[in-house]
Design an enzyme around this catalytic site. Structure first.
Site, PDB file in Angstrom:
ATOM      1  N   THR A  80       0.856  -1.189   0.000  1.00 16.20           N
ATOM      2  CA  THR A  80       0.000   0.000   0.000  1.00 16.20           C
ATOM      3  C   THR A  80       0.891   1.238   0.000  1.00 16.20           C
ATOM      4  O   THR A  80       1.677   1.433   0.930  1.00 16.20           O
ATOM      5  CB  THR A  80      -0.906  -0.009   1.248  1.00 16.20           C
ATOM      6  N   GLU A 106      -3.534  -5.092  -2.807  1.00 17.79           N
ATOM      7  CA  GLU A 106      -3.961  -6.313  -2.121  1.00 17.79           C
ATOM      8  C   GLU A 106      -5.036  -5.940  -1.106  1.00 17.79           C
ATOM      9  O   GLU A 106      -4.899  -4.963  -0.404  1.00 17.79           O
ATOM     10  CB  GLU A 106      -2.720  -6.874  -1.412  1.00 17.79           C
ATOM     11  N   PHE A 107      -6.090  -6.743  -1.037  1.00 21.00           N
ATOM     12  CA  PHE A 107      -7.166  -6.408  -0.096  1.00 21.00           C
ATOM     13  C   PHE A 107      -7.328  -7.470   0.984  1.00 21.00           C
ATOM     14  O   PHE A 107      -8.386  -7.567   1.601  1.00 21.00           O
ATOM     15  CB  PHE A 107      -8.486  -6.231  -0.869  1.00 21.00           C
ATOM     16  N   LEU A 108      -6.316  -8.300   1.164  1.00 16.59           N
ATOM     17  CA  LEU A 108      -6.510  -9.413   2.107  1.00 16.59           C
ATOM     18  C   LEU A 108      -6.602  -8.933   3.553  1.00 16.59           C
ATOM     19  O   LEU A 108      -5.972  -7.971   3.957  1.00 16.59           O
ATOM     20  CB  LEU A 108      -5.425 -10.479   1.952  1.00 16.59           C
ATOM     21  N   ARG A 109      -7.436  -9.638   4.291  1.00 13.64           N
ATOM     22  CA  ARG A 109      -7.580  -9.382   5.722  1.00 13.64           C
ATOM     23  C   ARG A 109      -6.772 -10.430   6.470  1.00 13.64           C
ATOM     24  O   ARG A 109      -6.799 -11.607   6.103  1.00 13.64           O
ATOM     25  CB  ARG A 109      -9.044  -9.559   6.165  1.00 13.64           C
ATOM     26  N   PHE A 155     -18.938  -4.595   9.354  1.00 16.91           N
ATOM     27  CA  PHE A 155     -18.073  -3.496   9.799  1.00 16.91           C
ATOM     28  C   PHE A 155     -18.835  -2.421  10.555  1.00 16.91           C
ATOM     29  O   PHE A 155     -18.542  -1.243  10.472  1.00 16.91           O
ATOM     30  CB  PHE A 155     -17.294  -2.897   8.610  1.00 16.91           C
ATOM     31  N   LEU A 156     -19.854  -2.870  11.291  1.00 15.71           N
ATOM     32  CA  LEU A 156     -20.596  -1.939  12.140  1.00 15.71           C
ATOM     33  C   LEU A 156     -20.560  -2.428  13.582  1.00 15.71           C
ATOM     34  O   LEU A 156     -21.499  -2.242  14.340  1.00 15.71           O
ATOM     35  CB  LEU A 156     -22.052  -1.820  11.664  1.00 15.71           C
ATOM     36  N   CYS A 206      -2.617  -1.703   9.109  1.00 20.02           N
ATOM     37  CA  CYS A 206      -3.129  -1.120   7.867  1.00 20.02           C
ATOM     38  C   CYS A 206      -4.030   0.098   8.070  1.00 20.02           C
ATOM     39  O   CYS A 206      -3.644   1.214   7.738  1.00 20.02           O
ATOM     40  CB  CYS A 206      -3.871  -2.182   7.081  1.00 20.02           C
TER      41      CYS A 206
HETATM   42  C1  UGA Z   1      -7.662  -4.388   6.504  1.00 23.09           C
HETATM   43  C2  UGA Z   1      -8.711  -4.449   5.382  1.00 23.09           C
HETATM   44  O1  UGA Z   1      -9.933  -4.980   5.911  1.00 23.09           O
HETATM   45  C3  UGA Z   1      -8.223  -5.328   4.238  1.00 23.09           C
HETATM   46  O2  UGA Z   1      -9.168  -5.311   3.182  1.00 23.09           O
HETATM   47  C4  UGA Z   1      -6.880  -4.773   3.735  1.00 23.09           C
HETATM   48  O3  UGA Z   1      -6.342  -5.556   2.697  1.00 23.09           O
HETATM   49  C5  UGA Z   1      -5.894  -4.756   4.899  1.00 23.09           C
HETATM   50  O4  UGA Z   1      -6.417  -3.949   5.955  1.00 23.09           O
HETATM   51  C6  UGA Z   1      -4.607  -4.176   4.380  1.00 23.09           C
HETATM   52  O5  UGA Z   1      -4.581  -2.979   4.066  1.00 23.09           O
HETATM   53  O6  UGA Z   1      -3.650  -4.911   4.198  1.00 23.09           O
HETATM   54  P1  UGA Z   1      -6.960  -6.034   8.486  1.00 23.09           P
HETATM   55  O7  UGA Z   1      -6.004  -4.965   8.897  1.00 23.09           O
HETATM   56  O8  UGA Z   1      -6.494  -7.449   8.431  1.00 23.09           O
HETATM   57  O9  UGA Z   1      -7.524  -5.709   7.013  1.00 23.09           O
HETATM   58  O10 UGA Z   1      -8.165  -5.989   9.500  1.00 23.09           O
HETATM   59  P2  UGA Z   1      -9.724  -5.662   9.460  1.00 23.09           P
HETATM   60  O11 UGA Z   1     -10.483  -6.916   9.447  1.00 23.09           O
HETATM   61  O12 UGA Z   1     -10.042  -4.639   8.446  1.00 23.09           O
HETATM   62  O13 UGA Z   1      -9.904  -5.016  10.904  1.00 23.09           O
HETATM   63  C7  UGA Z   1      -9.238  -3.795  11.230  1.00 23.09           C
HETATM   64  C8  UGA Z   1      -9.583  -3.349  12.626  1.00 23.09           C
HETATM   65  O14 UGA Z   1     -10.925  -2.893  12.686  1.00 23.09           O
HETATM   66  C9  UGA Z   1      -9.455  -4.428  13.702  1.00 23.09           C
HETATM   67  O15 UGA Z   1      -8.782  -3.850  14.823  1.00 23.09           O
HETATM   68  C10 UGA Z   1     -10.889  -4.764  14.039  1.00 23.09           C
HETATM   69  O16 UGA Z   1     -11.041  -5.210  15.364  1.00 23.09           O
HETATM   70  C11 UGA Z   1     -11.581  -3.439  13.816  1.00 23.09           C
HETATM   71  N1  UGA Z   1     -13.025  -3.541  13.514  1.00 23.09           N
HETATM   72  C12 UGA Z   1     -13.434  -4.191  12.391  1.00 23.09           C
HETATM   73  C13 UGA Z   1     -13.957  -2.958  14.355  1.00 23.09           C
HETATM   74  O17 UGA Z   1     -13.603  -2.335  15.380  1.00 23.09           O
HETATM   75  N2  UGA Z   1     -15.294  -3.034  14.036  1.00 23.09           N
HETATM   76  C14 UGA Z   1     -15.727  -3.672  12.931  1.00 23.09           C
HETATM   77  O18 UGA Z   1     -16.954  -3.709  12.696  1.00 23.09           O
HETATM   78  C15 UGA Z   1     -14.777  -4.277  12.084  1.00 23.09           C
END
Ligand code: UGA
Length: 436
Positions: free
Chosen positions: A123, A150-153, A251-252, A262
């Site tokens: 990124t 890349e959009f992987l979680r 995501f809510l 990220c």
């Molecule tokens: C995020 C993006 O979701 C991916 O699409 C992206 O590829 C990645 O960053 C990246 O840029 O490499 P990630 O960091 O693995 O992925 O984690 P997320 O699942 O997005 O969660 C991020 C944070 O948000 C976590 O701390 C999670 O606990 C928090 N979160 C998520 C909430 O507080 N509430 C929600 O409803 C969802």
């Protein structure tokens, strides 16, 4: 002839990409400057926790198609080179640190054979790809450069790589697109949407997506603040608005907010880049998104003080969760650990438990207390904080902790526990954004 691939940078993104591309049948060499990482990966072992990737890696190592090395000359055979190194927040500001991306491209440049394609996956701030392509045209005039965000979680890395919801490629010519189509053909055949863009748009897609996700989380956390003030319940509110398909219910999840390697650094780097481009105002709202996110951490600390005392020195707090999210051992910018460290700095004795992230957490905050089990963590605790929603914590039987704790108070920082279950067992239960 089948293309040969190289992957530069073997962290969460690179190791996953290398193993997944090998599983598609390509010969792949992964290069990383960290000898420890390379040694582990070469033995088929993961240097981090990622569900499903361990078995995939083991399986691919056995095929003989996948190898890892610290020697950059090993990329000389490859036709396509994926740049998967990190772009952390720089030490002295909001911008992304591009040191590793630039160093990777420079390190492979001498070995690029005629017609090879360098593909950035990291990124990066918009404009980086164009600049790198210009530099490469001097150091390796026979090579081209594309960008393929890349959009992987984390936690779903293999699934998101092999069955992504879209493939985005930033290219300057048809040839680069054709090469990438050849690499991703099995994934395209699954019906995955393919989006061809120019270089700046491809870079922007990534940061726009992460900014949108961050905005969604901070939106619901802002609603949580209003719910607390007005006597409402944010979990009911989220469910109700989520039925509108234009909003959607994912995501809510209100709570202590987003962390990780990220979202936080991407929105900051995006703001910094917009300012450089003279578009500062367009992303001013992201400053508020960041502020709401950090405020959520403070709100948990406020509830702790309300429950225990302004002066926390004689109190013990058990913290369940250290990773920035469940199914990961990543503690980068973890809201859970930040809260734990702040409470410790305020004088409380903190004992942290996490199913996978203790080792990483200890490296970052060696002075915190750590426990191997939930039962050990809560021994003598005046209060329990639930800060990362691992399944294991949802399955806790509250009555099994009763004889261990000093105080039957739990704060759910993730709105993931069953409130009725805890209250029926006689616990004082708080959750962010739920007034009663
Ligand atoms: C995020 C993006 O979701 C991916 O699409 C992206 O590829 C990645 O960053 C990246 O840029 O490499 P990630 O960091 O693995 O992925 O984690 P997320 O699942 O997005 O969660 C991020 C944070 O948000 C976590 O701390 C999670 O606990 C928090 N979160 C998520 C909430 O507080 N509430 C929600 O409803 C969802």
């Amino acid at each position: 002839m089948t293309l040969k691939l190289s992957v530069v940078g073997c962290g969460y993104l690179g190791a996953t990409h290398a193993a997944c591309m090998s599983s598609l049948g390509f010969e792949v060499v992964g290069v990383d400057t960290d000898p420890r990482k390379v040694e582990l990966l070469s033995r088929g072992e993961l240097p981090f926790y990622e569900p499903g990737l361990d078995t995939l890696l083991e399986q691919e190592m056995k095929t003989g198609r996948l190898s890892f090395t610290t020697d950059f000359s090993a990329v000389a055979d490859a036709d396509v080179h994926f740049i998967c190194v990190g772009t952390p927040q720089s030490k002295d500001g909001l911008a992304a640190d591009l040191t590793y991306v630039k160093a990777s491209v420079a390190a492979i440049a001498p070995y690029l054979k005629k017609g090879s394609l360098v593909v950035g996956k990291s990124t990066v701030p918009v404009g980086t790809a164009q600049a790198l392509r210009a530099e490469l045209s001097l150091s390796a005039p026979d090579a081209d450069l594309a960008w393929n965000p890349e959009f992987l979680r984390e936690g779903f890395a293999v699934e998101d790589t092999l069955t992504p919801n879209r493939l985005v490629v930033g290219v300057v010519n048809d040839r680069a697109e054709d090469i990438l189509k050849e690499v991703y053909q099995p994934i395209i055949d699954l019906g995955t949407p393919w989006i061809r863009a120019d270089l700046p748009t491809a870079e922007l897609v990534k940061v726009a997506a992460n900014s949108f996700l961050a905005t969604k989380i901070s939106f619901i956390n802002a609603m949580a603040e209003v719910c607390e003030a007005a006597g409402g319940d944010v979990t009911v509110l989220a469910k109700a608005i989520g039925y509108d398909p234009r909003i959607g219910n994912r995501f809510l999840q209100a709570g202590i907010g987003f962390g990780g390697g990220c979202l936080p650094k991407d929105i900051r780097a995006f703001m910094a880049r917009a300012e450089e481009l003279g578009a500062k105002q367009a992303l001013e709202f992201l400053r508020e998104i960041d502020a709401i996110n950090l405020r959520a951490r403070q709100r948990v600390i406020d509830v702790v003080r309300d429950e225990l005392s302004e002066n926390l020195t004689s109190y013990t707090i058990a913290v369940l969760g250290a990773a920035f999210k469940p199914d990961s051992d990543d503690v980068r910018d973890s809201p859970a650990l930040d809260i734990a460290a702040q409470l410790q700095a305020a004088g409380a004795k903190i004992i942290v438990h996490d199913p996978k992230a203790i080792e990483n957490a200890r490296l970052r905050f060696p002075a915190l207390g750590f426990a191997e089990s939930v039962h050990e963590a809560v021994k003598g605790a005046d209060l329990i904080l639930h800060l990362t929603e691992w399944r294991e914590y949802r399955e806790i039987d509250p009555s099994s902790l009763e004889a261990l704790v000093k105080g039957k108070i739990i704060i759910d920082g993730r709105n993931a526990l069953d409130r009725d279950k805890w209250r029926t067992a006689g616990w004082k239960f708080h959750a962010l954004g739920r007034s009663n």
